[in-house]
Design a protein around this motif. Structure first.
Motif, PDB file in Angstrom:
ATOM      1  N   CYS A 130       0.848  -1.192   0.000  1.00 11.77           N
ATOM      2  CA  CYS A 130       0.000   0.000   0.000  1.00 11.77           C
ATOM      3  C   CYS A 130       0.883   1.241   0.000  1.00 11.77           C
ATOM      4  O   CYS A 130       1.747   1.402   0.854  1.00 11.77           O
ATOM      5  N   PRO A 131       0.670   2.146  -0.958  1.00 12.36           N
ATOM      6  CA  PRO A 131       1.518   3.350  -1.023  1.00 12.36           C
ATOM      7  C   PRO A 131       1.195   4.303   0.124  1.00 12.36           C
ATOM      8  O   PRO A 131       0.101   4.237   0.709  1.00 12.36           O
ATOM      9  N   PRO A 132       2.136   5.199   0.447  1.00 11.48           N
ATOM     10  CA  PRO A 132       1.885   6.180   1.513  1.00 11.48           C
ATOM     11  C   PRO A 132       0.586   6.963   1.299  1.00 11.48           C
ATOM     12  O   PRO A 132      -0.097   7.304   2.267  1.00 11.48           O
ATOM     13  N   TRP A 133       0.258   7.237   0.063  1.00 16.27           N
ATOM     14  CA  TRP A 133      -0.997   7.937  -0.226  1.00 16.27           C
ATOM     15  C   TRP A 133      -2.199   7.150   0.296  1.00 16.27           C
ATOM     16  O   TRP A 133      -3.138   7.727   0.849  1.00 16.27           O
ATOM     17  N   LEU A 166      -8.633  16.979   2.582  1.00 17.45           N
ATOM     18  CA  LEU A 166      -7.839  15.943   1.914  1.00 17.45           C
ATOM     19  C   LEU A 166      -7.470  16.384   0.499  1.00 17.45           C
ATOM     20  O   LEU A 166      -6.332  16.184   0.050  1.00 17.45           O
ATOM     21  N   GLN A 167      -8.417  17.005  -0.190  1.00 19.83           N
ATOM     22  CA  GLN A 167      -8.068  17.493  -1.528  1.00 19.83           C
ATOM     23  C   GLN A 167      -7.071  18.651  -1.450  1.00 19.83           C
ATOM     24  O   GLN A 167      -6.144  18.732  -2.263  1.00 19.83           O
ATOM     25  N   GLU A 168      -7.253  19.536  -0.468  1.00 18.32           N
ATOM     26  CA  GLU A 168      -6.281  20.622  -0.285  1.00 18.32           C
ATOM     27  C   GLU A 168      -4.901  20.041   0.021  1.00 18.32           C
ATOM     28  O   GLU A 168      -3.876  20.530  -0.473  1.00 18.32           O
ATOM     29  N   ALA A 169      -4.876  19.007   0.837  1.00 22.53           N
ATOM     30  CA  ALA A 169      -3.598  18.371   1.163  1.00 22.53           C
ATOM     31  C   ALA A 169      -2.971  17.770  -0.094  1.00 22.53           C
ATOM     32  O   ALA A 169      -1.764  17.885  -0.309  1.00 22.53           O
ATOM     33  N   ALA A 170      -3.800  17.148  -0.926  1.00 16.64           N
ATOM     34  CA  ALA A 170      -3.280  16.558  -2.169  1.00 16.64           C
ATOM     35  C   ALA A 170      -2.667  17.638  -3.054  1.00 16.64           C
ATOM     36  O   ALA A 170      -1.604  17.441  -3.654  1.00 16.64           O
ATOM     37  N   ARG A 171      -3.339  18.788  -3.132  1.00 18.11           N
ATOM     38  CA  ARG A 171      -2.809  19.881  -3.954  1.00 18.11           C
ATOM     39  C   ARG A 171      -1.511  20.418  -3.371  1.00 18.11           C
ATOM     40  O   ARG A 171      -0.569  20.740  -4.102  1.00 18.11           O
ATOM     41  N   ALA A 172      -1.428  20.514  -2.044  1.00 21.98           N
ATOM     42  CA  ALA A 172      -0.194  20.969  -1.404  1.00 21.98           C
ATOM     43  C   ALA A 172       0.929  19.963  -1.627  1.00 21.98           C
ATOM     44  O   ALA A 172       2.093  20.348  -1.798  1.00 21.98           O
ATOM     45  N   ILE A 173       0.594  18.680  -1.628  1.00 19.26           N
ATOM     46  CA  ILE A 173       1.610  17.649  -1.870  1.00 19.26           C
ATOM     47  C   ILE A 173       2.157  17.779  -3.285  1.00 19.26           C
ATOM     48  O   ILE A 173       3.364  17.636  -3.524  1.00 19.26           O
ATOM     49  N   VAL A 174       1.277  18.081  -4.228  1.00 24.18           N
ATOM     50  CA  VAL A 174       1.728  18.273  -5.614  1.00 24.18           C
ATOM     51  C   VAL A 174       2.615  19.505  -5.713  1.00 24.18           C
ATOM     52  O   VAL A 174       3.682  19.476  -6.345  1.00 24.18           O
ATOM     53  N   GLU A 175       2.184  20.582  -5.050  1.00 24.06           N
ATOM     54  CA  GLU A 175       2.905  21.849  -5.202  1.00 24.06           C
ATOM     55  C   GLU A 175       4.207  21.890  -4.408  1.00 24.06           C
ATOM     56  O   GLU A 175       5.214  22.420  -4.866  1.00 24.06           O
ATOM     57  N   ARG A 176       4.148  21.340  -3.186  1.00 22.99           N
ATOM     58  CA  ARG A 176       5.304  21.510  -2.294  1.00 22.99           C
ATOM     59  C   ARG A 176       6.206  20.286  -2.240  1.00 22.99           C
ATOM     60  O   ARG A 176       7.371  20.392  -1.826  1.00 22.99           O
ATOM     61  N   HIS A 177       5.684  19.122  -2.625  1.00 23.90           N
ATOM     62  CA  HIS A 177       6.461  17.889  -2.433  1.00 23.90           C
ATOM     63  C   HIS A 177       6.542  17.050  -3.700  1.00 23.90           C
ATOM     64  O   HIS A 177       6.752  15.826  -3.616  1.00 23.90           O
ATOM     65  N   GLY A 178       6.344  17.703  -4.861  1.00 22.08           N
ATOM     66  CA  GLY A 178       6.516  16.976  -6.119  1.00 22.08           C
ATOM     67  C   GLY A 178       5.551  15.821  -6.308  1.00 22.08           C
ATOM     68  O   GLY A 178       5.834  14.887  -7.061  1.00 22.08           O
ATOM     69  N   GLY A 179       4.417  15.879  -5.604  1.00 21.08           N
ATOM     70  CA  GLY A 179       3.419  14.834  -5.783  1.00 21.08           C
ATOM     71  C   GLY A 179       3.626  13.609  -4.918  1.00 21.08           C
ATOM     72  O   GLY A 179       2.829  12.676  -4.977  1.00 21.08           O
ATOM     73  N   GLU A 180       4.674  13.631  -4.094  1.00 14.94           N
ATOM     74  CA  GLU A 180       4.953  12.495  -3.215  1.00 14.94           C
ATOM     75  C   GLU A 180       4.597  12.846  -1.775  1.00 14.94           C
ATOM     76  O   GLU A 180       4.998  13.897  -1.265  1.00 14.94           O
ATOM     77  N   VAL A 181       3.876  11.964  -1.106  1.00 14.16           N
ATOM     78  CA  VAL A 181       3.543  12.181   0.301  1.00 14.16           C
ATOM     79  C   VAL A 181       4.848  12.304   1.098  1.00 14.16           C
ATOM     80  O   VAL A 181       5.698  11.419   1.015  1.00 14.16           O
ATOM     81  N   PRO A 182       5.024  13.387   1.849  1.00 13.08           N
ATOM     82  CA  PRO A 182       6.269  13.526   2.613  1.00 13.08           C
ATOM     83  C   PRO A 182       6.321  12.548   3.777  1.00 13.08           C
ATOM     84  O   PRO A 182       5.285  12.165   4.330  1.00 13.08           O
ATOM     85  N   ALA A 183       7.543  12.177   4.161  1.00  7.71           N
ATOM     86  CA  ALA A 183       7.727  11.256   5.285  1.00  7.71           C
ATOM     87  C   ALA A 183       7.924  12.004   6.600  1.00  7.71           C
ATOM     88  O   ALA A 183       7.642  11.465   7.667  1.00  7.71           O
ATOM     89  N   ASP A 184       8.401  13.218   6.508  1.00  7.99           N
ATOM     90  CA  ASP A 184       8.739  14.000   7.696  1.00  7.99           C
ATOM     91  C   ASP A 184       7.477  14.430   8.448  1.00  7.99           C
ATOM     92  O   ASP A 184       6.578  15.044   7.864  1.00  7.99           O
ATOM     93  N   PRO A 185       7.407  14.125   9.746  1.00  4.98           N
ATOM     94  CA  PRO A 185       6.192  14.465  10.502  1.00  4.98           C
ATOM     95  C   PRO A 185       5.876  15.953  10.498  1.00  4.98           C
ATOM     96  O   PRO A 185       4.698  16.332  10.473  1.00  4.98           O
ATOM     97  N   ALA A 186       6.901  16.803  10.498  1.00  2.00           N
ATOM     98  CA  ALA A 186       6.636  18.243  10.488  1.00  2.00           C
ATOM     99  C   ALA A 186       6.036  18.670   9.158  1.00  2.00           C
ATOM    100  O   ALA A 186       5.141  19.522   9.106  1.00  2.00           O
TER     101      ALA A 186
END
Length: 304
Positions: free
Chosen positions: A33-36, A94-114
């Motif tokens: 199961c992917p992090p997403w 959740l959709q806002e988070a998905a958009r932030a992941i695309v914009e800030r993390h290259g579309g990959e769910v970050p691993a860092d808790p912060a």
DNA sequence: AACTCGGGGCC
DNA sequence: GGCCCAGAGTT
């Protein structure tokens, strides 16, 4: 009753072994199961039981297998797919988070808790859970199950307090076993024990792997103290808001003049008939929250 | 710290 | 009918 250090060791062995033998086969626990998928599950599971999440989660991951897919979706589709999981603002976050992941993390769910904690709809629990379960980072994961298990096993209390304190977090951290793999398994195992055995209302102590070292059992399983009444449901704004959302889900678009009839027709209000002020307050709130939009002709619909 | 925010199933 | 559920955000 053993000394505290020995009790902790016994808890580690007992709960980890029990988990290895009795853990539910949940799809977001699949190593593939992917992090997403883990992130989506954690959002859906906020205040919603596993059995109700399972079918929605499968459909969601099939339809939007990556953050980029959800980011590109019409918000109306997202709210419709959320269906009756409750607290639909979670779908927006959740959709806002998905958009932030695309914009800030290259579309990959970050691993860092912060970095996770900085995403919309992700608080301390969810950030720790995704880091631990999806990435193997041994954060301290404390949800309602962990709080209850530790309150009983370590402190002999029937139920934890109303709010999570820093002292409680520190105690939960101190209770974790050594080693990343064991710590991550511990996070899932304590939650699972709380969900399946050490439940809130009728704990199955006869099936508990650590009843011999449980401080609550040792104290004679004293009943919980009286707790203040929770929020009522019938007739509240949450009830009415939920019925309005249900009407829009069913019709896609509700003409202004038919809003009350359409909402009543959902049957979700039972015998409750809101006053004018409540109708207006609830619809205004849904508009403010971004869960609804009002078209030029006054009709209500989902946004986007 | 207290409040709001869904919804359903179970005792 | 009340209570509970892999909480978060605001005041």
């Amino acid at each position: 009753m053993p000394a505290p250090a020995d009790r902790l060791t016994a808890l580690h062995e007992g709960i980890l072994d029990w988990f290895a033998a009795h853990a539910r086969d949940l799809p977001w626990r699949d190593p593939d199961c992917p992090p997403w998928g883990v992130l989506v599950s954690e959002i859906m599971l906020q205040q919603t039981p596993v059995v109700r999440v399972l079918p929605r989660w499968r459909a969601w991951l099939e339809r939007w297998p990556t953050p980029a897919d959800l980011a590109a979706a019409p918000t109306a589709d997202v709210l419709t797919a959320w269906d009756r999981l409750g607290y639909p603002r979670r779908a927006l976050r959740l959709q806002e988070a998905a958009r932030a992941i695309v914009e800030r993390h290259g579309g990959e769910v970050p691993a860092d808790p912060a970095a996770l904690r900085a995403l919309p709809g992700i608080g301390e629990y969810t950030a720790a859970a995704v880091s631990s379960f999806a990435f193997g980072i041994p954060e301290t994961v404390v949800d309602t199950n962990v709080r209850r298990v530790l309150a009983r096993a370590l402190r002999g209390e029937a139920l934890p307090g109303r709010t999570l304190t820093r002292a409680e977090m520190a105690a939960a951290h101190a209770a974790m076993p050594e080693g990343a793999d064991r710590a991550n398994a511990w996070n899932a195992a304590v939650m699972e024990l709380g969900a399946l055995v050490c439940t809130a209302r009728s704990p199955a102590c006869d099936r508990c792997p650590v009843r011999e070292v449980c401080a609550w059992v040792a104290a004679g399983s004293p009943p919980p103290e009286e707790r203040p009444r929770g929020q009522a449901w019938a007739g509240t704004d949450r009830h009415v808001r939920g019925a309005v959302m249900a009407a829009v889900r069913e019709h896609g678009r509700v003409p202004a003049a038919q809003v009350r009839d359409a909402v009543v027709a959902t049957g979700r209000l039972g015998a409750h008939r809101p006053e004018d002020a409540q109708w207006e307050r609830c619809v205004a709130g849904l508009l403010t929250d971004g869960l609804l939009v009002r078209h030029d002709d006054g009709a209500l619909a989902f946004p986007g």
